[in-house]
Design an enzyme around this catalytic site. Structure first.
Site, PDB file in Angstrom:
ATOM      1  N   ARG A 156      20.364  61.341  51.033  1.00  0.00           N
ATOM      2  CA  ARG A 156      19.241  60.790  50.442  1.00  0.00           C
ATOM      3  C   ARG A 156      19.209  59.307  50.323  1.00  0.00           C
ATOM      4  O   ARG A 156      18.341  58.788  50.668  1.00  0.00           O
ATOM      5  CB  ARG A 156      18.876  61.575  49.112  1.00  0.00           C
ATOM      6  CG  ARG A 156      18.576  63.241  49.249  1.00  0.00           C
ATOM      7  CD  ARG A 156      18.358  63.828  47.769  1.00  0.00           C
ATOM      8  NE  ARG A 156      19.817  63.658  47.377  1.00  0.00           N
ATOM      9  CZ  ARG A 156      20.743  64.915  47.322  1.00  0.00           C
ATOM     10  NH1 ARG A 156      19.858  66.189  47.645  1.00  0.00           N
ATOM     11  NH2 ARG A 156      21.793  64.900  46.377  1.00  0.00           N
ATOM     12  N   ILE A 157      20.385  58.868  49.459  1.00  0.00           N
ATOM     13  CA  ILE A 157      20.422  57.540  49.300  1.00  0.00           C
ATOM     14  C   ILE A 157      20.713  56.647  50.479  1.00  0.00           C
ATOM     15  O   ILE A 157      19.946  55.608  50.669  1.00  0.00           O
ATOM     16  CB  ILE A 157      21.611  57.125  48.014  1.00  0.00           C
ATOM     17  CG1 ILE A 157      21.042  57.967  46.959  1.00  0.00           C
ATOM     18  CG2 ILE A 157      21.331  55.703  47.844  1.00  0.00           C
ATOM     19  CD1 ILE A 157      21.802  58.128  45.896  1.00  0.00           C
ATOM     20  N   ARG A 237      30.763  55.799  44.143  1.00  0.00           N
ATOM     21  CA  ARG A 237      31.715  56.090  42.951  1.00  0.00           C
ATOM     22  C   ARG A 237      32.963  55.222  43.329  1.00  0.00           C
ATOM     23  O   ARG A 237      33.306  54.966  44.371  1.00  0.00           O
ATOM     24  CB  ARG A 237      32.023  57.670  43.034  1.00  0.00           C
ATOM     25  CG  ARG A 237      31.302  58.689  42.650  1.00  0.00           C
ATOM     26  CD  ARG A 237      30.834  58.566  40.905  1.00  0.00           C
ATOM     27  NE  ARG A 237      30.191  59.510  40.483  1.00  0.00           N
ATOM     28  CZ  ARG A 237      28.617  59.288  40.251  1.00  0.00           C
ATOM     29  NH1 ARG A 237      28.241  58.100  40.532  1.00  0.00           N
ATOM     30  NH2 ARG A 237      27.894  60.052  39.945  1.00  0.00           N
ATOM     31  N   GLU A 266      35.923  53.031  34.870  1.00  0.00           N
ATOM     32  CA  GLU A 266      34.953  52.279  34.287  1.00  0.00           C
ATOM     33  C   GLU A 266      34.947  52.308  32.852  1.00  0.00           C
ATOM     34  O   GLU A 266      35.183  53.294  32.410  1.00  0.00           O
ATOM     35  CB  GLU A 266      33.651  53.038  34.760  1.00  0.00           C
ATOM     36  CG  GLU A 266      33.345  52.722  36.146  1.00  0.00           C
ATOM     37  CD  GLU A 266      32.082  53.564  36.763  1.00  0.00           C
ATOM     38  OE1 GLU A 266      31.458  54.013  36.131  1.00  0.00           O
ATOM     39  OE2 GLU A 266      31.931  53.361  38.038  1.00  0.00           O
ATOM     40  N   HIS A 285      27.408  49.955  36.554  1.00  0.00           N
ATOM     41  CA  HIS A 285      26.954  51.154  36.967  1.00  0.00           C
ATOM     42  C   HIS A 285      25.511  51.626  36.615  1.00  0.00           C
ATOM     43  O   HIS A 285      25.146  52.450  36.017  1.00  0.00           O
ATOM     44  CB  HIS A 285      27.897  52.390  36.277  1.00  0.00           C
ATOM     45  CG  HIS A 285      27.893  53.611  37.236  1.00  0.00           C
ATOM     46  ND1 HIS A 285      28.862  54.734  37.320  1.00  0.00           N
ATOM     47  CD2 HIS A 285      26.681  54.270  38.003  1.00  0.00           C
ATOM     48  CE1 HIS A 285      28.562  55.660  38.179  1.00  0.00           C
ATOM     49  NE2 HIS A 285      27.418  55.567  38.229  1.00  0.00           N
TER      50      HIS A 285
HETATM   51  N1  LIG Z   1      25.466  54.118  41.229  1.00  0.00           N
HETATM   52  C1  LIG Z   1      24.990  55.110  40.728  1.00  0.00           C
HETATM   53  O1  LIG Z   1      24.598  55.153  39.738  1.00  0.00           O
HETATM   54  C2  LIG Z   1      24.678  56.466  41.661  1.00  0.00           C
HETATM   55  C3  LIG Z   1      23.417  56.841  41.637  1.00  0.00           C
HETATM   56  C4  LIG Z   1      23.090  57.865  42.265  1.00  0.00           C
HETATM   57  C5  LIG Z   1      24.067  58.518  43.189  1.00  0.00           C
HETATM   58  N2  LIG Z   1      25.409  57.914  43.202  1.00  0.00           N
HETATM   59  C6  LIG Z   1      26.406  58.534  43.921  1.00  0.00           C
HETATM   60  O2  LIG Z   1      25.878  58.485  45.412  1.00  0.00           O
HETATM   61  C7  LIG Z   1      26.242  59.524  45.897  1.00  0.00           C
HETATM   62  C8  LIG Z   1      25.298  60.048  47.108  1.00  0.00           C
HETATM   63  O3  LIG Z   1      23.851  60.626  46.634  1.00  0.00           O
HETATM   64  P1  LIG Z   1      22.872  61.094  47.618  1.00  0.00           P
HETATM   65  O4  LIG Z   1      21.928  61.631  46.474  1.00  0.00           O
HETATM   66  O5  LIG Z   1      22.669  60.274  48.618  1.00  0.00           O
HETATM   67  O6  LIG Z   1      23.802  62.634  47.932  1.00  0.00           O
HETATM   68  P2  LIG Z   1      23.650  63.379  49.122  1.00  0.00           P
HETATM   69  O7  LIG Z   1      24.480  64.502  48.998  1.00  0.00           O
HETATM   70  O8  LIG Z   1      22.185  63.324  49.885  1.00  0.00           O
HETATM   71  O9  LIG Z   1      24.366  62.392  50.559  1.00  0.00           O
HETATM   72  C9  LIG Z   1      25.870  62.475  50.331  1.00  0.00           C
HETATM   73  C10 LIG Z   1      26.191  62.260  51.891  1.00  0.00           C
HETATM   74  O10 LIG Z   1      27.510  62.255  52.073  1.00  0.00           O
HETATM   75  C11 LIG Z   1      27.941  62.837  53.385  1.00  0.00           C
HETATM   76  N3  LIG Z   1      29.510  63.133  53.155  1.00  0.00           N
HETATM   77  C12 LIG Z   1      30.025  63.954  52.111  1.00  0.00           C
HETATM   78  N4  LIG Z   1      31.428  64.009  52.229  1.00  0.00           N
HETATM   79  C13 LIG Z   1      31.430  63.313  53.379  1.00  0.00           C
HETATM   80  C14 LIG Z   1      32.755  62.937  53.882  1.00  0.00           C
HETATM   81  N5  LIG Z   1      33.990  63.383  53.535  1.00  0.00           N
HETATM   82  N6  LIG Z   1      32.651  62.182  55.140  1.00  0.00           N
HETATM   83  C15 LIG Z   1      31.543  61.762  55.544  1.00  0.00           C
HETATM   84  N7  LIG Z   1      30.328  61.956  55.119  1.00  0.00           N
HETATM   85  C16 LIG Z   1      30.306  62.854  53.735  1.00  0.00           C
HETATM   86  C17 LIG Z   1      27.128  64.206  53.108  1.00  0.00           C
HETATM   87  O11 LIG Z   1      27.099  64.878  54.304  1.00  0.00           O
HETATM   88  C18 LIG Z   1      25.721  63.575  52.768  1.00  0.00           C
HETATM   89  O12 LIG Z   1      25.170  63.189  54.154  1.00  0.00           O
HETATM   90  C19 LIG Z   1      26.256  60.699  44.788  1.00  0.00           C
HETATM   91  O13 LIG Z   1      27.335  61.739  45.238  1.00  0.00           O
HETATM   92  C20 LIG Z   1      26.640  59.833  43.659  1.00  0.00           C
HETATM   93  O14 LIG Z   1      28.293  59.907  43.454  1.00  0.00           O
HETATM   94  C21 LIG Z   1      25.495  56.700  42.271  1.00  0.00           C
END
Ligand SMILES: NC(=O)c1ccc[n+]([C@@H]2O[C@H](COP(=O)([O-])OP(=O)(O)OC[C@H]3O[C@@H](n4cnc5c(N)ncnc54)[C@H](O)[C@@H]3O)[C@@H](O)[C@H]2O)c1
Length: 328
Positions: A156-157, A237, A266, A285
């Site tokens: 998603r992100i 992360r 953190e 964060h």
């Molecule tokens: N800094 C912040 O405040 C903040 C805010 C939101 C999310 N996040 C982090 O961002 C991450 C992503 O969020 P999202 O909503 O996009 O998640 P998501 O599940 O939609 O996307 C994660 C992507 O990573 C891929 N992936 C997973 N493991 C993998 C690997 N070993 N190798 C290659 N690709 C891999 C998945 O296939 C997926 O496409 C969250 O898990 C969270 O830890 C951080």
């Protein structure tokens, strides 16, 4: 008797109101997370727990929480929860996906641009009284427009960051464990292996969850593939990046800069040498920290929790296997 819910920090009121309608809630009032012993004590008598990424939700906690039906995490990432242990005990776990996507992507792009154009350094320069005149060689940075962006993780992100990058005519490639041909067509993205992405990108932005496979995915070896002029952005992360290796890469000019919203641990220790580098921006964060988004997260976390308390399937259930084992 209303069910009991423990909320491990003050979250936006709108979420707490939803919880109050169906449950007796207790909210930890401190700025810092509840100490482990308090958390373990509090969960002994609750049916629901609204947790944050700073709370470790593991076997030890589940063993104390005999009545617990649901852990509702106020975050999309859930690396703080041991899902297998929750499932074993018939406890549901949920997260808050989607509502924070655009806000987090905004911050990833802000970090990318601010690091490229040395925004924090330039602001400090002015405040320190060092601005003497317009300087032809002053604070030269890197162009974002038209540059090559590599996204590690196109969920998603990652996808939302790619959309922003297209507005800057960036050439976007991605690496993910799954190929997304629909996204490739929609945004003209290129799917590549990690090594190629690192070798070719001017900017690398990380959007994978923290898992055993992604821990230290960015390490001495993978940093070694990056261009000397490249900038690394991490809003995923902290432990996805080996910070010692990142520091070495920065001071030996193997890469040009880094924008970090997340660290390991953190907060960082104040003697962490990354804090001394001008070509690194470090934020506490805050990627999802807009008023609107944090409110949506609170509502979503509350609705997940309420559904779980009522014995319904919560909208954002993470451990679907639990449904076979759910406590009556
Ligand atoms: N800094 C912040 O405040 C903040 C805010 C939101 C999310 N996040 C982090 O961002 C991450 C992503 O969020 P999202 O909503 O996009 O998640 P998501 O599940 O939609 O996307 C994660 C992507 O990573 C891929 N992936 C997973 N493991 C993998 C690997 N070993 N190798 C290659 N690709 C891999 C998945 O296939 C997926 O496409 C969250 O898990 C969270 O830890 C951080």
């Amino acid at each position: 008797m209303k069910p009991k819910v423990y909320v491990t920090r003050i979250i936006p009121e709108m979420g707490l109101d939803i919880l109050r309608e169906v449950a007796d809630i207790k909210v930890w009032q401190d700025e810092l997370p509840p100490p482990r012993e308090i958390l373990l004590k509090e969960v002994e008598n609750v049916d629901g727990l609204v947790s944050l990424l700073t709370d470790k939700i593991d076997a030890e906690l589940f063993d104390r929480a005999k009545r617990l039906k649901i852990v509702s995490n106020y975050a999309v990432g859930f690396d703080n929860i041991d899902l297998d242990e929750a499932t074993k005990r018939g406890i549901m776990a949920t997260n808050t996906p989607g509502v924070l996507t655009e806000t987090t992507a905004d911050l990833a792009f802000i970090l990318l641009m601010s690091t490229a154009r040395r925004i924090v350094e330039a602001d400090k320069f002015v405040r320190a009284g060092k601005w003497k005149t317009w300087g032809p060689m002053l604070m030269l940075g890197q162009d974002v427009y038209g540059a090559k962006l590599g996204l590690i993780g196109l969920g998603r992100i990652g996808y939302a960051v790619a959309k922003r990058a297209k507005g800057f005519d960036m050439d976007v490639m991605y690496y993910d464990m799954f190929r997304n041909e629909k996204a490739e067509q929609e945004l003209g993205l290129k799917f590549v292996e990690l090594e190629q992405l690192l070798k070719e990108s001017d900017f690398v932005s990380i959007h994978v969850p923290l898992t055993p496979e992604t821990k230290h995915l960015i390490n001495e070896k993978t940093l070694g593939f990056m261009k000397k002029t490249a900038i690394l952005v991490n809003t995923a992360r902290g432990p996805v990046v080996d910070e010692k290796a990142l520091y070495e890469a920065l001071v030996s000019n193997k890469i040009a800069g880094a924008g970090l919203d997340v660290m390991d641990p953190e907060p960082p220790n104040m003697d962490n040498p990354l804090l001394k580098l001008d070509n690194v921006i470090i934020l506490p964060h805050i990627a999802s920290a807009s008023i609107a988004t944090r409110t949506k997260m609170a509502v979503m976390a509350a609705e997940n929790c309420v559904a779980g308390l009522k014995g319904e399937v919560p909208p954002n259930l993470l451990n679907k296997q639990v449904l076979d084992k759910m406590k009556k």
